[in-house]
Design an enzyme around this catalytic site. Structure first.
Site, PDB file in Angstrom:
ATOM      1  N   HIS A   1      13.307 -26.005  18.675  1.00  0.00           N
ATOM      2  CA  HIS A   1      11.916 -24.557  19.113  1.00  0.00           C
ATOM      3  C   HIS A   1      12.006 -23.798  17.430  1.00  0.00           C
ATOM      4  CE1 HIS A   1      14.995 -22.158  21.000  1.00  0.00           C
ATOM      5  NE2 HIS A   1      14.173 -21.086  19.949  1.00  0.00           N
TER       6      HIS A   1
ATOM      7  N   LYS B   1      12.927 -13.271  13.407  1.00  0.00           N
ATOM      8  CA  LYS B   1      14.431 -13.262  13.825  1.00  0.00           C
ATOM      9  C   LYS B   1      14.144 -14.774  14.094  1.00  0.00           C
ATOM     10  CE  LYS B   1      12.375 -12.673  18.620  1.00  0.00           C
ATOM     11  NZ  LYS B   1      12.946 -13.790  18.827  1.00  0.00           N
TER      12      LYS B   1
ATOM     13  N   CYS C   1      14.344 -12.347  25.497  1.00  0.00           N
ATOM     14  CA  CYS C   1      13.548 -11.785  24.316  1.00  0.00           C
ATOM     15  C   CYS C   1      13.149 -10.225  24.159  1.00  0.00           C
ATOM     16  CB  CYS C   1      13.018 -12.372  22.853  1.00  0.00           C
ATOM     17  SG  CYS C   1      14.020 -14.108  22.304  1.00  0.00           S
TER      18      CYS C   1
ATOM     19  N   ASP D   1       7.103 -12.202  20.230  1.00  0.00           N
ATOM     20  CA  ASP D   1       6.968 -13.776  20.323  1.00  0.00           C
ATOM     21  C   ASP D   1       6.500 -15.250  20.897  1.00  0.00           C
ATOM     22  OD1 ASP D   1       9.507 -13.624  19.293  1.00  0.00           O
ATOM     23  OD2 ASP D   1      11.320 -14.665  20.689  1.00  0.00           O
TER      24      ASP D   1
ATOM     25  N   HIS E   1      20.141 -24.300  13.107  1.00  0.00           N
ATOM     26  CA  HIS E   1      19.997 -23.020  14.346  1.00  0.00           C
ATOM     27  C   HIS E   1      21.391 -23.698  14.879  1.00  0.00           C
ATOM     28  CE1 HIS E   1      19.112 -19.459  16.413  1.00  0.00           C
ATOM     29  NE2 HIS E   1      19.953 -19.374  15.195  1.00  0.00           N
TER      30      HIS E   1
ATOM     31  N   HIS F   1      13.633 -20.020  12.538  1.00  0.00           N
ATOM     32  CA  HIS F   1      14.284 -20.682  12.812  1.00  0.00           C
ATOM     33  C   HIS F   1      14.754 -22.000  12.149  1.00  0.00           C
ATOM     34  CE1 HIS F   1      16.207 -18.452  16.651  1.00  0.00           C
ATOM     35  NE2 HIS F   1      14.766 -19.579  17.225  1.00  0.00           N
TER      36      HIS F   1
ATOM     37  N   ASP G   1      10.106 -15.767  16.307  1.00  0.00           N
ATOM     38  CA  ASP G   1      11.419 -16.300  15.718  1.00  0.00           C
ATOM     39  C   ASP G   1      10.822 -17.848  15.487  1.00  0.00           C
ATOM     40  OD1 ASP G   1      13.415 -16.742  18.239  1.00  0.00           O
ATOM     41  OD2 ASP G   1      13.144 -18.722  18.977  1.00  0.00           O
TER      42      ASP G   1
END
Length: 206
Positions: free
Chosen positions: A84, A109, A154, A11, A55, A51, A49
């Site tokens: 984010h 993810k 993470c 990330d 989310h 999203h 990341d």
């Protein structure tokens, strides 16, 4: 060069670096170290990341909730975050200083709106696999070195899962940065070390 090993870069995105929507202090300072590490590895995996706007982890999607409060969901306690790394936005893009052109795989993810996802190996329900463990084992990789953001979320979840999937697991401490929310960094290191994760520093790889 480390054979039968992979560098997992977690990330390193605009959203988690200064100026991002969930910025981790000084997180951009680790990027030169990560770029240097690329010289040691034939196998590099990036996580991102990614999203949707609705989310479950976004505080603004829950009435009367603020960032860093928690809610209970089917898979346990969920920290609520500022919005984010929304799919397709600049916030979700990799930091422009990250120079890892030899990376072979990107694991996205957190794209399931109902499950958060910290680990590169499986989502926060501890059931839904990303397929990364199988990919690494198919390539005869038995050791992983983990770097990136954030150490206490993470990175830690990825490292603990790597151990549970049977990989020899190292976290390079000075190539990570933490949010450190209410002592979460110390707690994360305790959990990682108990599970068998080894802590290294850049000088150990020279």
């Amino acid at each position: 060069m480390y054979n039968n090993a992979a560098l997992i870069v977690v990330d390193v995105q605009n959203g988690f670096t200064p100026g991002g929507n969930l910025a981790v202090a000084h997180a951009d300072e680790i990027i030169p170290n990560i770029n240097q590490l690329a010289n040691y590895f034939n196998n590099i995996v990036l996580t991102q990341d990614w999203h949707p706007d609705d989310h479950i982890s976004f505080a603004e999607n829950h009435a009367h909730k603020k960032p860093f409060e928690t809610i209970n969901v089917e898979y346990g306690t969920q920290v609520l975050w500022p919005k984010h790394c929304v799919q397709g936005t600049k916030d979700a893009a990799f930091h422009p200083a990250l120079q890892l052109s030899t990376a072979q795989l990107i694991i996205r993810k957190g794209f399931n709106k109902n499950i958060d996802s910290y680990s590169a190996f499986r989502e926060a329900d501890h059931q839904t696999s990303t397929g990364l463990a199988g990919y690494l084992k198919e390539r005869h990789i038995d050791t992983v070195f983990i770097v990136g953001i954030a150490t206490d979320f993470c990175v830690a979840w990825t490292a603990i899962d790597a151990c549970e999937f049977g990989f020899k697991t190292f976290v390079i401490a000075d190539a990570t940065r933490a949010i450190d929310l209410n002592g979460s960094l110390q707690h994360a290191w305790q959990n990682m070390l108990v599970k068998g994760v080894k802590r290294l520093y850049m000088k150990d790889l020279a």
